[in-house]
Design a protein around this motif. Structure first.
Motif, short mmCIF file in Angstrom:
data_model
loop_
_atom_site.label_atom_id
_atom_site.label_comp_id
_atom_site.label_asym_id
_atom_site.label_seq_id
_atom_site.Cartn_x
_atom_site.Cartn_y
_atom_site.Cartn_z
N PRO A 120 122.19 13.46 -28.98
CA PRO A 120 120.79 13.73 -28.63
C PRO A 120 120.63 15.15 -28.12
O PRO A 120 121.39 15.60 -27.25
N ARG A 121 119.71 15.88 -28.69
CA ARG A 121 119.46 17.24 -28.26
C ARG A 121 118.54 17.23 -27.04
O ARG A 121 117.48 16.62 -27.05
N VAL A 122 118.95 17.88 -25.99
CA VAL A 122 118.09 18.04 -24.83
C VAL A 122 117.39 19.38 -24.95
O VAL A 122 117.88 20.30 -25.63
N ASP A 123 116.28 19.50 -24.31
CA ASP A 123 115.55 20.76 -24.31
C ASP A 123 116.30 21.74 -23.42
O ASP A 123 116.32 21.60 -22.20
N ASP A 124 116.97 22.72 -24.06
CA ASP A 124 117.73 23.71 -23.29
C ASP A 124 117.16 25.11 -23.48
O ASP A 124 117.89 26.10 -23.41
N GLY A 125 115.87 25.18 -23.75
CA GLY A 125 115.23 26.48 -23.94
C GLY A 125 115.23 27.32 -22.68
O GLY A 125 115.64 26.88 -21.59
N LEU A 126 114.71 28.54 -22.82
CA LEU A 126 114.77 29.50 -21.72
C LEU A 126 114.05 29.02 -20.47
O LEU A 126 114.40 29.43 -19.36
N THR A 127 113.05 28.16 -20.62
CA THR A 127 112.27 27.73 -19.45
C THR A 127 112.38 26.23 -19.18
O THR A 127 111.69 25.72 -18.31
N ALA A 128 113.23 25.53 -19.92
CA ALA A 128 113.37 24.08 -19.72
C ALA A 128 114.01 23.79 -18.37
O ALA A 128 114.77 24.60 -17.84
N PRO A 129 113.71 22.64 -17.79
CA PRO A 129 114.36 22.27 -16.52
C PRO A 129 115.88 22.21 -16.68
O PRO A 129 116.38 21.67 -17.67
N LYS A 142 119.45 20.83 -16.10
CA LYS A 142 119.98 19.52 -15.78
C LYS A 142 121.52 19.56 -15.81
O LYS A 142 122.11 20.42 -16.46
N PRO A 143 122.17 18.63 -15.10
CA PRO A 143 123.64 18.56 -15.17
C PRO A 143 124.11 18.39 -16.61
O PRO A 143 123.53 17.62 -17.38
N GLY A 144 125.15 19.11 -16.97
CA GLY A 144 125.69 19.02 -18.32
C GLY A 144 125.04 19.96 -19.30
O GLY A 144 125.43 20.00 -20.47
N MET A 145 124.06 20.75 -18.89
CA MET A 145 123.42 21.72 -19.78
C MET A 145 124.20 23.02 -19.71
O MET A 145 124.20 23.71 -18.69
N PHE A 146 124.90 23.36 -20.81
CA PHE A 146 125.73 24.57 -20.83
C PHE A 146 125.38 25.46 -22.02
O PHE A 146 126.24 26.15 -22.56
N SER A 147 124.13 25.39 -22.46
CA SER A 147 123.69 26.22 -23.58
C SER A 147 122.27 26.69 -23.34
O SER A 147 121.55 26.16 -22.48
N ILE A 148 121.89 27.69 -24.11
CA ILE A 148 120.54 28.25 -24.02
C ILE A 148 119.95 28.21 -25.42
O ILE A 148 120.33 29.01 -26.29
N ALA A 149 119.09 27.25 -25.68
CA ALA A 149 118.54 27.04 -27.02
C ALA A 149 119.65 26.97 -28.06
O ALA A 149 119.53 27.48 -29.17
N GLY A 150 120.78 26.35 -27.69
CA GLY A 150 121.90 26.20 -28.61
C GLY A 150 122.94 27.30 -28.54
O GLY A 150 123.99 27.20 -29.17
N LEU A 151 122.69 28.35 -27.78
CA LEU A 151 123.65 29.45 -27.63
C LEU A 151 124.60 29.16 -26.47
O LEU A 151 124.17 28.66 -25.42
N PRO A 152 125.88 29.47 -26.61
CA PRO A 152 126.81 29.33 -25.48
C PRO A 152 126.37 30.23 -24.33
O PRO A 152 125.84 31.32 -24.54
N ILE A 153 126.65 29.78 -23.10
CA ILE A 153 126.23 30.60 -21.96
C ILE A 153 127.30 31.61 -21.55
O ILE A 153 127.06 32.41 -20.65
N ILE A 154 128.47 31.58 -22.20
CA ILE A 154 129.46 32.61 -21.90
C ILE A 154 129.52 33.62 -23.05
O ILE A 154 129.13 33.33 -24.18
N LYS A 155 130.05 34.79 -22.75
CA LYS A 155 130.18 35.86 -23.74
C LYS A 155 131.23 35.50 -24.79
O LYS A 155 132.19 34.79 -24.50
N PRO A 156 131.07 36.03 -25.99
CA PRO A 156 132.17 35.99 -26.95
C PRO A 156 133.25 36.99 -26.53
O PRO A 156 133.01 37.80 -25.62
N PRO A 157 134.43 36.98 -27.18
CA PRO A 157 134.77 36.14 -28.33
C PRO A 157 135.15 34.72 -27.91
O PRO A 157 135.56 34.49 -26.78
N TYR A 158 135.03 33.80 -28.89
CA TYR A 158 135.34 32.40 -28.65
C TYR A 158 136.68 31.99 -29.27
O TYR A 158 137.14 30.87 -29.05
#
Length: 679
Positions: free
Chosen positions: A523-532, A534-550
């Protein structure tokens, strides 16, 4: 007149075909032919071959010579085909398919020579799927293929026919749930192994991947008869060495896990086998294992014939981060202070390479005990120090700090830091936090994550230059300890997740892939730039929150204990490259995270992709890549339609060099062989 049925005609034809194949197998290999006799080519686990027919000048000309699909093996096609095959006398041997069958293939054509399937009914194990491969033994006249079934049974097959050896165990089978110095439920005892057994001399060494209810003892068996020769108690019994490293020794009676689930190495001249032991239950809480608790997260050197402990080295004390010893040690000889030293290098999930004298277990370079942070979980015990190598440097990022977060734009960086503000962060050994909601901290951010760093494929090694090469993944995960939703009196890991968002670009290539997307639906949660947040949210509109390289490949100079070079491995995934939040930006090559192995030849370092991407021609696929092993410069890339899920191997057959690697995706899996085209 003799009447011939269709069945008898078929059997006659099969018999004639098998006879012709046996005649071909009996022929002596040509002078240029080579073999690959162990999971990582040799007992030293170097994953090295001196072949150079395939080189920097012609790598891009490689063509797929044959491809063996595993889709018909097992009840459903496999998506995560992790095996590295063996090559013996022109025959390839490997486990394959979701049912873990064993197949023998013609090395030149990929043609099926024989297949063996063990029907275990409802009997399952803790490690499903095709496994990492098989072991091989021969005394000249006899040849045997040994492997561990999904239901945790050791089998010995005739390498020529695939028929179980009637002199081994009971009709070719040793039930590994028996004769294990513990009482195990024969139908519900959850234990298994996906690594190949290690065959050295006339001993086959078998580990396990148990669960909390089972102890992971290590055993050696007679390769001819299946008789147990020895057992090593990874959880010491009263009176055994290591028992007093448990603050409450009685905990050894009830604790489980501590198996040897990874591949192993051996030195026949020294008479030693090197095995890495995992954590006791559980991975992120240590209430049931107070103290340093040997032989947790420990490399042990055992006598091949007796199983007697010769030395041990604990890579992490009272681990709380699931950092099992994940792969085989690489054995090598190097000059140290004017003398040739028998050494080994142990890659780890925490991105340290522990370099030890393999005769004594003593560090080649100092590994001091360094003070580390103490946690705040009630009732937990924390080791005050951890062993930190002075050489070589870490080969991947360690710990989580503000500068680690994605900064493609100021808005993305601010959002990443806002998410991180709910968590604890710090250096590598920052313990899991006592989870407090809603105020925080919700958990501790850890990097590398629970799969590394390095994992089961391990590294490769060049004996001429003493250079070691390995792939590592860069993924941040979170661990927090709090009351169990089922039983609040129990403290458990309540927040767990990672920075790499779900993407079909990886298809297979993870640990335990699924076919046709089964298990991928999330299930996709709303992880957009302004979404609330929540615990377990580690992305920003599907982007990883850490820098590359991966994902990266590192070359480590074992003459000096330094990093010679490091390159990003893998292209930028489509979902990052084409992301609307990054429109108009120059996105650097990010690489992709997965579990990969490297192959070293006379001139090249070879590694496949673990993720798909769309190239400049609009074609989606992956690549098998070659690098200059001295500089890390890219020397070639060959298109493959799906990702590599096993570690590559190579051999020479009938004057042609082949590179063979397992491929997998949500559409199925196969073994693919590449070679240069005919003149």
């Amino acid at each position: 007149m003799v009447s011939l049925s269709r069945r008898s005609l078929l059997l006659t034809s099969i018999a004639a075909w098998v006879a012709s194949k046996r005649a071909a197998w009996a022929q002596a290999p040509t002078a240029s032919d080579t073999e690959w006799l162990h999971y990582a080519n040799d007992l030293a686990s170097t994953r090295y071959s001196p072949l150079d027919q395939i080189n920097a000048d012609n790598f891009n000309k490689l063509e797929m010579a044959w491809r063996f699909s595993t889709d018909a093996l097992g009840r459903q096609p496999d998506a995560d085909f992790m095996s590295t095959p063996l090559l013996v006398k022109g025959r390839i041997f490997t486990t394959a398919g979701s049912g873990r069958d064993v197949v023998a293939l013609d090395a030149g054509t990929g043609e099926l020579l024989w297949m063996y399937r063990k029907d275990e009914g409802a009997r399952g194990g803790s490690r499903g799927g095709p496994g990492l491969g098989v072991g091989y033994w021969s005394n000249g006249d006899q040849e045997r293929i040994l492997y561990v079934t999904i239901g945790y049974q050791l089998m010995s097959l005739d390498a020529k026919t695939g028929i179980p050896d009637p002199k081994f165990g009971t009709d070719g089978i040793v039930d590994l749930r028996l004769n294990d110095d513990q009482v195990m439920d024969m139908t519900r005892g959850i234990i298994g192994l996906h690594a190949p057994p290690l065959v050295v001399r006339n001993v086959v060494v078998v580990g396990d991947a148990p669960t909390a209810a089972v102890k992971g003892y290590l055993r050696g068996f007679d390769v001819k008869t299946g008789e147990r020769k020895w057992i090593f108690h990874t959880i010491p019994r009263k009176g055994e060495f290591g028992y007093d490293t448990w603050i409450k020794p009685e905990q050894t009676e009830t604790i489980g896990n501590m198996g040897v689930w990874a591949p192993m190495s051996a030195d026949p001249e020294l008479g030693l086998v090197y095995a890495g032991v995992e954590l006791p239950a559980t991975d992120s809480t240590g209430f049931g294992r107070l103290g340093n608790s040997l032989f947790s997260e420990t490399l042990v050197a055992l006598d091949i014939e007796t199983g007697e402990r010769k030395w041990h080295y604990q890579t992490e004390h009272h681990g709380l981060w699931d950092r099992d010893v994940p792969c085989a040690s690489i054995l090598f000889d190097i000059p140290v202070n004017g003398k040739i030293v028998k050494a080994l290098a142990q890659p780890t999930k925490q991105a340290y390479l522990y370099v030890l004298n393999r005769e004594t277990g003593k560090p080649i370079w100092p590994i001091p005990e360094v003070p580390v942070p103490k946690g705040d979980v009630p009732g937990e015990w924390y080791s005050p120090t951890q062993p930190v190598p002075t050489k070589p440097p870490p080969y991947d990022r360690q710990g989580v700090h503000p500068e680690d977060f994605a900064d493609w734009t100021p808005e993305i960086n601010a959002r990443a830091l806002a998410i991180a503000s709910h968590y604890r962060m710090g250096p590598l050994y920052t313990p899991p936090a006592f989870s407090k909601q809603p105020d925080g901290p919700w958990a501790t951010m850890i990097m590398p994550g629970t799969q590394g760093g390095a994992n089961w494929p391990g590294a490769s090694y060049d004996p001429d230059t003493h250079m070691l090469y390995l792939f590592s993944k860069t993924v941040m995960e979170c661990e927090g300890i709090g009351p169990s939703p089922v039983n609040p009196a129990n403290l458990v890991n309540v927040v767990f997740g990672g920075t790499t968002p779900y993407s079909q670009d990886n298809g297979g290539g993870g640990f335990g892939g699924h076919y046709h997307g089964v298990g991928f639906a999330r299930p996709r949660v709303d992880d957009g730039l302004t979404a609330p947040i929540k615990p377990g949210m580690f992305s920003i509109a599907g982007l990883p929150i850490i820098k590359p390289p991966y994902g990266r490949i590192t070359a480590i100079d074992l003459n000096k204990g330094t990093i010679a070079w490091q390159v990003v491995h893998g292209e930028t995934p489509d979902h990052i490259k084409n992301h609307p939040l990054l429109k108009g930006l120059s996105v650097p090559r990010t690489g992709q995270s997965g579990i990969l192995g490297t192959l070293t030849t006379k001139t090249l370092l070879i590694c496949g992709d673990c993720g798909l991407f769309t190239d400049e021609k609009g074609v989606k696929g992956a690549r098998l890549r070659a690098y200059d092993k001295t500089t890390g410069e890219a020397k070639g890339a060959v298109f493959i339609p799906i990702v590599t899920t096993g570690a590559p191997m190579t051999y020479m057959h009938d004057g042609k060099q082949y590179i063979v690697v397992a491929l997998g995706s949500s559409e199925g899996a196969s073994l693919a062989a590449f070679r240069l085209p005919d003149a």
